[in-house]
Design a protein around this motif. Sequence first.
Motif, PDB file in Angstrom:
ATOM      1  N   ASN A  29     -42.075 -60.777  24.021  1.00 30.86           N
ATOM      2  CA  ASN A  29     -41.845 -59.413  23.518  1.00 30.86           C
ATOM      3  C   ASN A  29     -42.348 -58.364  24.496  1.00 30.86           C
ATOM      4  N   VAL A  30     -43.515 -58.627  25.088  1.00 31.91           N
ATOM      5  CA  VAL A  30     -44.048 -57.678  26.069  1.00 31.91           C
ATOM      6  C   VAL A  30     -43.073 -57.531  27.222  1.00 31.91           C
ATOM      7  N   LEU A  31     -42.558 -58.674  27.680  1.00 36.66           N
ATOM      8  CA  LEU A  31     -41.620 -58.664  28.801  1.00 36.66           C
ATOM      9  C   LEU A  31     -40.362 -57.876  28.440  1.00 36.66           C
ATOM     10  N   VAL A  32     -39.782 -58.182  27.289  1.00 39.35           N
ATOM     11  CA  VAL A  32     -38.560 -57.495  26.853  1.00 39.35           C
ATOM     12  C   VAL A  32     -38.824 -55.988  26.717  1.00 39.35           C
ATOM     13  N   ASN A  33     -39.943 -55.646  26.103  1.00 38.41           N
ATOM     14  CA  ASN A  33     -40.256 -54.220  25.915  1.00 38.41           C
ATOM     15  C   ASN A  33     -40.494 -53.514  27.248  1.00 38.41           C
ATOM     16  N   PHE A  34     -41.104 -54.241  28.165  1.00 35.73           N
ATOM     17  CA  PHE A  34     -41.356 -53.656  29.481  1.00 35.73           C
ATOM     18  C   PHE A  34     -40.023 -53.362  30.182  1.00 35.73           C
ATOM     19  N   ILE A  35     -39.100 -54.317  30.068  1.00 37.29           N
ATOM     20  CA  ILE A  35     -37.782 -54.123  30.698  1.00 37.29           C
ATOM     21  C   ILE A  35     -37.060 -52.945  30.031  1.00 37.29           C
ATOM     22  N   ILE A  36     -37.133 -52.874  28.711  1.00 37.19           N
ATOM     23  CA  ILE A  36     -36.493 -51.751  27.991  1.00 37.19           C
ATOM     24  C   ILE A  36     -37.062 -50.433  28.498  1.00 37.19           C
ATOM     25  N   TRP A  37     -38.385 -50.390  28.588  1.00 35.61           N
ATOM     26  CA  TRP A  37     -39.056 -49.147  29.014  1.00 35.61           C
ATOM     27  C   TRP A  37     -38.656 -48.764  30.450  1.00 35.61           C
TER      28      TRP A  37
END
Lengths: 304, 481
Positions: free
Chosen positions: A37-45
């Motif tokens: 989730n951190v990875l996905v959210n980081f990419i989104i950001w």
Amino acid sequence: MVGNHKNSFIFSFKKMKKFILNLLIFLFILFIYMGLNVLVNFIIWKNQKPPLKEATTIIAGDSHPMTSLNPKLLYNTINISQGAEPYVLTYWKLKEILMLNKIDTLILGFAPHNISEFNDKKFLNKFYSNEMFKRSYFIGEFIETNNLIEFDKKELINVFIRNTCLFPKLNHINYLGNYDSINESNLSNLHSDVKRHYYDKNIKLGVSKISVKYLNRIIQICNKNNIEILLISNPVHLNYYKKIPKMIIKEYDNLKKEFANKKIFVFDRTDFFYDDSLYANSDHLNYNGSIIFTKQFKKAKNDF
Amino acid sequence: MLFNSIDFAIFLPIVFILYWFVTKKSLQLQNILLIIASYIFYGWWDWCFLSLIAFSSFVDYLIGIQLSKTEATEKRKLLLLTSILVNIGFLGFFKYFNFFAENFASAFTLLGGNFEASRLDIILPVGISFYTFQTLSYSIDVYNKKLEPTSDIISFFAFVSFFPQLVAGPIERATNLLPQFYIKRKFQYHKAVDGMRQILWGLFKKIVIADNCAELANEIFNNYSDHSSASLALGAIFFTFQIYGDFSGYSDIAIGTARLFGFNLMQNFSFPYFSRDIAEFWRRWHISLSTWFRDYLYIPLGGSKGRIWMKVKNTFIIFIVSGFWHGANWKFVVWGALNALYFLPLLLTNKNRKNLNTVAVGKWLPSFRELLSMSITFMLTVFAWIFFRAENLNHAFEYLLNLFSNPETFFILKSYSPHKLIILILCVFILIEWVGRNDKYALEKLGFRRNKKFRYLLYYMLMFSIFWFGGKSQEFIYFQF
């Protein structure tokens, strides 16, 4: 007897191994899920661009510029101010915005309370910290500023987990505010506002070195990117003004002089008192007050 | 060290590994490790007060030894008196000195004298009310010959300072806990899993229920004059769940942690808000303290035997002392007296032991009568908690005046809408508690009744809700007692 003891020990050890293994598997699944989730959210950001709507001028700062400058009356302007914002956070915001956008003017709130020490506790105080971390969990340079700014690490971790570890979130830009028009007028908050801005448990607060330092950093980053910086302070009520500690006013005047020498436009109307009906409360303007103030600012800017 | 802190999340696995892997072969070593771990756990707040625990433990250990050596009644009484004086003396000094000094000065001034109370700047040692009562129970039990005094000083020190229950209970009886330090503990898989499950449930109660309710209850109680009657009623209900989630959550974590080390602690809460009368409530709320007062105060005073005035007197004594145990403030005395008033009619009509079993056993739903009795008991409890939560008596009375100033707002649903999320969480919480009300804690039977996938899913959901709904971290309420 010895054999029995040995068997029981082996049995107990096996059970223990099973317990620890199951616990580790349970935690491993949890950490993998959270990590993903951190990875996905980081990419989104990283793929999000601050929606500045083609504006070339931004108004930044705390609730004062948020309520006193109406961007509709100014050309190509957007107001991204947010309540209680310290200069540290404005600096992080600006850095982030400038990475992906081109702007030519920054109108920044600069009033006596902006350099009061109460700003230093924004990342530590229970009342503010949660909100400050919500705005800055991805953009905050907490590690770099560790020795300079005190912050509530536990609360930062809580906010970070909540916003990045549990599920993918479509928006991580929580640091863009807007113009807030207030129609009411209520001056009863005078004492609480003065206390909040300049006192801590009835002890007078001094000048925040951190705020001054970050104000200078904002000016530096503007100079580096060829952005014109304009500093503004809206009128406050006479009774509020009278209670601002002398030490703060003195430092505020010194800074004004320093900025004037650097040819920075400072539109200070702190002690240009309006009619009571134009205040939302003792230190904020209401909608009508903001219209007058914005027009005055525009005229003064053109005359500058 | 707080149970809901990162410090404890690091501390617990270290002690667990050392306990089961490094010191496993020697009982003495395991007990020494527990003493060291407990002193570190306590010293995390303030090292200075460790000497207090050590001194209290040492005095009671010596008194136990001396009691075993003598049969002379006078000498035995003197020894018991010494233990009471030392333990109650510490408690009295740290907790009640300023209260008595101020009230003495006020009373003196009322009588026309001129007396200035000297206030001491005393810090209340965390958990003093808990561990002094625990060591005291040992001396009293040895005096009453209900327990063999121990000569094993390490076991005794480990018993007094056992970290899972050191600072906020359950207040263990020496008869239950001390013998567990004499025998070798064996690692039991199901016991450990059960312990972990109880810790998780305790964390949920503390972080999701108590901390969220605390934020709202604090806001409403601190600004009561700005709120409507409906909002004030909600404030009191939020505090009702805050104190339950906080204290029973702590007990669950304590009991669960003890199980990881092979110990069984007593149950401290048994779904008190499903009680059908106040007597049942007090059999289900803070059981370790209620039974302590019952065994060491109420029964020695004569209990419910004797004439009516005797019953009335003993009831008031036990409830007022119990209230006063919580803190040096008149509000706790009033809270205790109010509970005595609730309890007395049941005692005098011999109905205090009417509801001994769990409500609606074997049924999904309670009968209308049971629902009504539970609701009335719950409301009486909520009313009493207002005194407990308020800053002082004045605050409590003003809160109550405002609460009943515009009662028509109770029926306006809109008054409750700003808090709909927490109300929804509370409803889910009550439902889970209701389903598990026959067990020691709501999730106890989960391991037997459901398959692994379902269990894991539920654990993840609990963890998810702890992260997602967790309120701002608040200190455990009972630390201040």
